[in-house]
Design a protein around this motif. Structure first.
Motif, PDB file in Angstrom:
ATOM      1  N   PHE A 131       7.737   1.609  -2.234  1.00  0.00           N
ATOM      2  CA  PHE A 131       7.102   0.970  -3.389  1.00  0.00           C
ATOM      3  C   PHE A 131       6.743  -0.469  -3.025  1.00  0.00           C
ATOM      4  O   PHE A 131       7.607  -1.260  -2.651  1.00  0.00           O
ATOM      5  CB  PHE A 131       8.043   0.997  -4.585  1.00  0.00           C
ATOM      6  CG  PHE A 131       7.471   0.399  -5.854  1.00  0.00           C
ATOM      7  CD1 PHE A 131       6.112   0.346  -6.077  1.00  0.00           C
ATOM      8  CD2 PHE A 131       8.313  -0.092  -6.833  1.00  0.00           C
ATOM      9  CE1 PHE A 131       5.593  -0.188  -7.244  1.00  0.00           C
ATOM     10  CE2 PHE A 131       7.807  -0.623  -8.008  1.00  0.00           C
ATOM     11  CZ  PHE A 131       6.441  -0.679  -8.217  1.00  0.00           C
ATOM     12  N   VAL A 132       5.460  -0.811  -3.130  1.00  0.00           N
ATOM     13  CA  VAL A 132       4.968  -2.154  -2.815  1.00  0.00           C
ATOM     14  C   VAL A 132       4.675  -2.900  -4.114  1.00  0.00           C
ATOM     15  O   VAL A 132       3.935  -2.400  -4.972  1.00  0.00           O
ATOM     16  CB  VAL A 132       3.687  -2.091  -1.961  1.00  0.00           C
ATOM     17  CG1 VAL A 132       3.220  -3.504  -1.593  1.00  0.00           C
ATOM     18  CG2 VAL A 132       3.918  -1.265  -0.704  1.00  0.00           C
ATOM     19  N   ALA A 169      14.711  -0.326  -6.069  1.00  0.00           N
ATOM     20  CA  ALA A 169      16.095  -0.182  -5.622  1.00  0.00           C
ATOM     21  C   ALA A 169      16.864   0.787  -6.519  1.00  0.00           C
ATOM     22  O   ALA A 169      17.639   1.620  -6.030  1.00  0.00           O
ATOM     23  CB  ALA A 169      16.776  -1.547  -5.592  1.00  0.00           C
ATOM     24  N   ARG A 170      16.661   0.695  -7.813  1.00  0.00           N
ATOM     25  CA  ARG A 170      17.380   1.560  -8.753  1.00  0.00           C
ATOM     26  C   ARG A 170      16.936   3.017  -8.636  1.00  0.00           C
ATOM     27  O   ARG A 170      17.687   3.923  -8.990  1.00  0.00           O
ATOM     28  CB  ARG A 170      17.178   1.049 -10.178  1.00  0.00           C
ATOM     29  CG  ARG A 170      17.866  -0.284 -10.433  1.00  0.00           C
ATOM     30  CD  ARG A 170      17.484  -0.898 -11.765  1.00  0.00           C
ATOM     31  NE  ARG A 170      18.098  -2.216 -11.928  1.00  0.00           N
ATOM     32  CZ  ARG A 170      17.863  -3.032 -12.949  1.00  0.00           C
ATOM     33  NH1 ARG A 170      17.018  -2.666 -13.908  1.00  0.00           N
ATOM     34  NH2 ARG A 170      18.461  -4.211 -13.009  1.00  0.00           N
ATOM     35  N   ALA A 171      15.713   3.220  -8.136  1.00  0.00           N
ATOM     36  CA  ALA A 171      15.205   4.581  -7.953  1.00  0.00           C
ATOM     37  C   ALA A 171      15.492   5.113  -6.557  1.00  0.00           C
ATOM     38  O   ALA A 171      15.145   6.268  -6.258  1.00  0.00           O
ATOM     39  CB  ALA A 171      13.702   4.622  -8.219  1.00  0.00           C
ATOM     40  N   GLY A 172      16.110   4.308  -5.691  1.00  0.00           N
ATOM     41  CA  GLY A 172      16.416   4.747  -4.343  1.00  0.00           C
ATOM     42  C   GLY A 172      15.214   4.772  -3.416  1.00  0.00           C
ATOM     43  O   GLY A 172      15.202   5.480  -2.406  1.00  0.00           O
ATOM     44  N   VAL A 173      14.205   3.952  -3.741  1.00  0.00           N
ATOM     45  CA  VAL A 173      12.973   3.878  -2.948  1.00  0.00           C
ATOM     46  C   VAL A 173      12.950   2.552  -2.191  1.00  0.00           C
ATOM     47  O   VAL A 173      13.351   1.513  -2.730  1.00  0.00           O
ATOM     48  CB  VAL A 173      11.733   3.980  -3.869  1.00  0.00           C
ATOM     49  CG1 VAL A 173      10.449   3.721  -3.107  1.00  0.00           C
ATOM     50  CG2 VAL A 173      11.689   5.348  -4.538  1.00  0.00           C
ATOM     51  N   ALA A 174      12.476   2.559  -0.957  1.00  0.00           N
ATOM     52  CA  ALA A 174      12.353   1.327  -0.186  1.00  0.00           C
ATOM     53  C   ALA A 174      11.340   0.408  -0.859  1.00  0.00           C
ATOM     54  O   ALA A 174      10.208   0.811  -1.138  1.00  0.00           O
ATOM     55  CB  ALA A 174      11.906   1.641   1.239  1.00  0.00           C
ATOM     56  N   GLY A 175      11.736  -0.835  -1.129  1.00  0.00           N
ATOM     57  CA  GLY A 175      10.850  -1.798  -1.765  1.00  0.00           C
ATOM     58  C   GLY A 175      10.247  -2.741  -0.744  1.00  0.00           C
ATOM     59  O   GLY A 175      10.951  -3.287   0.106  1.00  0.00           O
ATOM     60  N   VAL A 176       8.944  -2.947  -0.835  1.00  0.00           N
ATOM     61  CA  VAL A 176       8.232  -3.899   0.018  1.00  0.00           C
ATOM     62  C   VAL A 176       7.625  -4.963  -0.896  1.00  0.00           C
ATOM     63  O   VAL A 176       6.865  -4.636  -1.816  1.00  0.00           O
ATOM     64  CB  VAL A 176       7.128  -3.208   0.841  1.00  0.00           C
ATOM     65  CG1 VAL A 176       6.217  -4.239   1.499  1.00  0.00           C
ATOM     66  CG2 VAL A 176       7.749  -2.309   1.897  1.00  0.00           C
TER      67      VAL A 176
END
Length: 229
Positions: free
Chosen positions: A173-174, A185-192
């Motif tokens: 997720f960007v 972060a709360r969804a367990g997705v790498a944040g950019v």
């Protein structure tokens, strides 16, 4: 749910915030919210409004003015309408951030399913999509209107993953705000994180960003060494 593509590999979702990430619109929102609040007798600094951009309108007002336990919220709908009217005057000239369209097409060409994650309403979203001009690679759009809670809750990200039919661990997720990074972060997705929305690098990193880049062009130039690699 079967989340494998035709090659037998997991689908991968490239999730993107729009305002401040793909379109250079954050400061337009700041000015419009400032003017809407001023007209209603609320004196809120532009700096405070800027830090709240990225929240859905109802949550932005609660963040800036206090929630229903602290104040009368009967005027919130009128405040939101005033902002929308002011912001709507820019719809024919919203600026795309440099290389935003190229970044989306590069990811689409690599097999990523591109999904926009936004709190924009339908008319505003249409204007933003015209500005970004990459509809040919956009798989779907997830709006805060589609879920019970907007960012920083993970609900919009979960909805976007469902639309892309992709698992969290295979997605990125960007975004440009702390709310984006917290939702990822709360969804367990790498944040950019991207700095082009005006939020400092340290704030994005503390909110959970795994990597931070100046803007879409910087991320595009370093794509092979990014979380998209």
């Amino acid at each position: 749910m079967d989340r494998l593509n035709r090659r037998g590999r997991e689908n991968r979702a490239a999730l993107f915030d729009v305002d401040g990430t793909l379109a250079d619109t954050n400061h337009l929102h700041v000015v419009c919210w400032w003017e809407a609040l001023r007209q209603a007798g609320h004196h809120v600094s532009m700096h405070a409004i800027h830090r709240a951009i990225g929240l859905p309108g109802e949550d932005l007002l609660a963040h800036l003015l206090g929630d229903g336990r602290e104040r009368d919220t009967d005027g919130d709908e009128a405040l939101g309408a005033a902002h929308d009217t002011l912001y709507g005057t820019y719809f024919d000239r919203l600026p795309r951030i440099d290389a935003a369209d190229e970044l989306l097409r590069a990811l689409g060409g690599r097999g990523w399913r591109v999904v926009l994650v936004t709190s924009a309403g339908s008319e505003e979203l249409d204007a933003l999509r015209r500005a970004v001009d990459a509809d040919d690679v956009i798989t779907a759009t997830a709006s805060s209107d589609d879920v019970d809670e907007g960012k920083p809750a993970p609900d919009p990200v979960h909805h976007a993953l469902d639309l892309a039919d992709a698992p969290a661990h295979a997605s990125v997720f960007v975004g440009d705000t702390v709310w984006d990074m917290q939702a990822a972060a709360r969804a367990g997705v790498a944040g950019v994180g991207l700095l082009c929305g005006g939020i400092p690098r340290r704030d994005l990193e503390e909110a959970g960003a795994r990597a931070v880049y100046r803007d879409p062009a910087d991320l595009l130039g370093r794509l092979d060494r990014s979380p998209f690699a």
